[in-house]
Design a protein around this motif. Structure first.
Motif, PDB file in Angstrom:
ATOM      1  N   LEU A 184       4.349   1.276   2.394  1.00 22.36           N
ATOM      2  CA  LEU A 184       3.275   0.436   1.860  1.00 22.36           C
ATOM      3  C   LEU A 184       2.697  -0.468   2.951  1.00 22.36           C
ATOM      4  O   LEU A 184       1.476  -0.643   3.053  1.00 22.36           O
ATOM      5  N   SER A 198       0.661   1.747   5.392  1.00 17.54           N
ATOM      6  CA  SER A 198      -0.516   2.434   4.867  1.00 17.54           C
ATOM      7  C   SER A 198      -1.549   1.486   4.263  1.00 17.54           C
ATOM      8  O   SER A 198      -2.748   1.789   4.270  1.00 17.54           O
ATOM      9  N   LEU A 199      -1.116   0.347   3.740  1.00 15.63           N
ATOM     10  CA  LEU A 199      -2.042  -0.510   3.005  1.00 15.63           C
ATOM     11  C   LEU A 199      -2.386  -1.803   3.728  1.00 15.63           C
ATOM     12  O   LEU A 199      -3.538  -2.244   3.697  1.00 15.63           O
ATOM     13  N   THR A 200      -1.387  -2.416   4.337  1.00 12.18           N
ATOM     14  CA  THR A 200      -1.636  -3.742   4.913  1.00 12.18           C
ATOM     15  C   THR A 200      -2.757  -3.717   5.940  1.00 12.18           C
ATOM     16  O   THR A 200      -3.656  -4.571   5.925  1.00 12.18           O
ATOM     17  N   SER A 259      -5.221  -1.526   6.282  1.00  5.25           N
ATOM     18  CA  SER A 259      -6.529  -1.232   5.681  1.00  5.25           C
ATOM     19  C   SER A 259      -7.082  -2.435   4.935  1.00  5.25           C
ATOM     20  O   SER A 259      -8.271  -2.776   5.061  1.00  5.25           O
ATOM     21  N   ILE A 260      -6.229  -3.105   4.160  1.00  4.35           N
ATOM     22  CA  ILE A 260      -6.716  -4.263   3.406  1.00  4.35           C
ATOM     23  C   ILE A 260      -7.102  -5.396   4.356  1.00  4.35           C
ATOM     24  O   ILE A 260      -8.083  -6.120   4.127  1.00  4.35           O
ATOM     25  N   SER A 275      -9.723  -8.830  -1.694  1.00  2.00           N
ATOM     26  CA  SER A 275      -8.876  -8.383  -0.590  1.00  2.00           C
ATOM     27  C   SER A 275      -7.817  -9.439  -0.258  1.00  2.00           C
ATOM     28  O   SER A 275      -6.669  -9.112   0.063  1.00  2.00           O
ATOM     29  N   LEU A 309       0.439  -7.843  -2.238  1.00  2.00           N
ATOM     30  CA  LEU A 309       1.165  -6.841  -1.460  1.00  2.00           C
ATOM     31  C   LEU A 309       2.350  -7.476  -0.739  1.00  2.00           C
ATOM     32  O   LEU A 309       3.443  -6.894  -0.682  1.00  2.00           O
TER      33      LEU A 309
END
Length: 384
Positions: free
Chosen positions: A189, A192-194, A196-197, A229, A236
Motif C-alpha cells: 500500500l 503503490s498508493l502513497t 501517487s496520492i 488527497s 492511509l
C-alpha cells in the motif's frame, strides 16, 4: 467436564466400597468367633476405599489397621486382604513406593504369624503357607497394576501437554504469518498508493497556488481534489499504522475517523458537484469506536458511489441516534430502479462485512420511487 468426571469416579468408588462391605460382612457372619468388633473393622475398612483415589495413603493406613484387627481376631483368610489390596493399588498408582511395601509386609507378616500360631498340625501349616503365597502374589499383582496405571496416566498427561503445546505453536505460527502478511500489505500500500496520492496532492496544491497568484478563481473541483488527497493521505497513514501494529488503534494526532468528520465529508461531496443534505435525529453521544468508524465509512462509501455511478441530482444523509442502535441512511435520486438494479461491487460488499461484524443489519437496494438507498442499523452494544 472435570466435575462430571469427579462425580462419576466418586460413584464408582462408592459402589466398590459397598460391594467390599457386603462381601466382608458375609465373611464376618460366616466366620466362627467373629463379633461386633470385627464387623465394625471391616465396615470402616470398606468405607476407607472411598478415599483410595484422593487420599491413597489414608485409605491404605485405615484399611491395613482394620483388616489386621479382623485377621488377628477371626483369622478369615485371604478375603481379609481385599481392602488392603485396593489401597496398595491406589498408593502405587499415586506414585508412592515405600508405604505400600511396608503395608504389604506388615499385613502378610502379621497374618502369617497369627495363622501359624493357631495352626495345630502340618496340614494346617501347609495351608497357611499356601494362603500367604497366594496373598503375596495378589499384593505383587496390585503393585504391578498400580505401576502400569501410573505410567499410563503419566503418558496421557504428557500426550495432552504435547497436544496443547502443538496447538499453541500453531497459533503462534498463524499469528506470525498474519503479522508478516500485514507488513507485506502495508509495504504494498505504501509503495503503490502513497507516492501517487502525494503527487496528486502536490499538483493540486500547485494549481491552486498558480490560480490564486494569477488572480483567478480557484475551481471548486480543484479545491475538493486538494482536500480529498490530504484526507486520503491521513487515512492511509492510519491504515498503515494499524497494519503494522496488530493491537494498535488509529493515531490521535491524525484526528478521529468517525461521525465527528461527517460535516467535512458531506462538504467534500458538495465541492465535487453533488448536492447533499444531512439530517441528525436523536441525542448525540459518544459511540463505540467500531460503530463510529463503521458509520463514517458507510456514509463515505455511499456518497462515493452516488458521485461515481448513480447519476443523481442530490443525496440525503440521515443519522438517527437511537437507544439501542445507530441508524445511518443515505438516499439518492439516481437512475437505479427495481427493474434494473445496479450490480453490487466491492464497496457494498465492504459495507456488508462491516455491518455484519458488528452484529447489525444492512439494506442496500433501489427505492420504489427511483434512486438507491443504503440503510445500516448498528447495535450500540459489544460487537458480536
Amino acid at each position: 467436564m472435570s466435575s462430571a468426571r469427579g462425580w462419576r469416579s466418586f460413584a464408582l468408588d462408592g459402589a466398590l466400597a459397598a460391594v467390599v462391605a457386603a462381601m466382608l460382612s458375609l465373611t464376618v457372619l460366616a466366620t466362627p468367633g467373629a463379633g461386633v468388633l470385627d464387623l465394625a473393622a471391616v465396615l470402616i475398612a470398606a468405607a476407607s476405599l472411598l478415599a483410595w483415589r484422593r487420599a491413597p495413603l489414608v485409605s491404605l493406613a485405615i484399611s491395613t489397621v482394620c483388616m489386621l484387627v479382623f485377621s488377628a481376631h477371626a483369622q478369615p483368610g485371604p478375603p481379609a486382604a481385599f481392602p488392603v489390596l485396593v489401597s496398595v493399588y491406589g498408593a502405587v498408582r499415586a506414585g508412592h513406593r515405600l508405604f505400600p511395601v511396608l503395608a504389604g509386609v506388615v499385613f502378610l507378616g502379621s497374618s502369617l504369624a497369627g495363622s501359624l500360631a493357631g495352626a495345630t498340625g502340618a496340614a494346617q501349616e501347609q495351608q497357611v503357607f499356601q494362603n500367604t503365597t497366594l496373598l503375596l502374589g495378589w499384593f505383587l499383582a496390585a503393585g504391578v497394576a498400580g505401576t502400569v496405571s501410573m505410567h499410563r496416566q503419566a503418558y496421557v498427561e504428557q500426550a495432552e501437554q504435547r497436544a496443547a503445546e502443538a496447538e499453541r505453536t500453531r497459533e503462534e505460527v498463524a499469528r506470525r504469518r498474519a503479522g508478516e502478511e500485514r507488513l507485506r500489505i502495508a509495504r504494498e500500500l505504501h509503495d503503490s498508493l502513497t507516492h501517487s496520492i502525494s503527487v496528486i496532492k502536490v499538483q493540486a496544491g500547485v494549481a491552486v497556488h498558480l490560480a490564486r497568484k494569477r488572480g483567478e478563481e480557484v475551481p471548486a473541483a480543484l479545491l475538493a481534489i486538494q482536500e480529498a488527497s490530504g484526507d486520503a493521505m491521513r487515512e492511509l497513514r492510519t491504515t498503515l499504522e494499524l497494519l503494522r501494529d496488530a493491537d494498535g488503534e488509529p493515531g490521535e494526532q491524525d484526528g478521529p475517523s468517525g461521525l465527528a468528520r461527517l460535516g467535512d465529508l458531506v462538504e467534500r461531496a458538495r465541492s465535487a458537484g453533488l448536492p447533499a443534505t444531512v439530517t441528525v435525529s436523536g441525542e448525540r453521544r459518544e459511540l463505540p469506536a467500531e460503530v463510529d468508524r463503521a458509520a463514517y465509512r458507510i456514509v463515505q462509501e455511499a456518497l462515493t458511489n452516488v458521485s461515481r455511478h448513480a447519476g443523481a441530482a442530490a443525496a440525503a444523509v440521515r443519522v438517527d441516534y437511537g437507544g439501542a442502535e445507530l441508524v445511518v441512511q443515505v438516499d439518492d435520486d439516481g437512475k437505479a430502479t427495481r427493474d434494473a438494479p445496479p450490480v453490487p461491487g466491492v464497496g457494498l460488499l465492504g459495507m456488508r462485512e462491516r455491518v455484519t461484524a458488528l452484529g447489525g443489519r444492512l439494506l442496500a437496494e433501489p427505492r420504489a420511487e427511483g434512486g438507491f438507498t443504503v440503510r445500516a442499523e448498528l447495535p450500540l452494544g459489544e460487537p458480536s
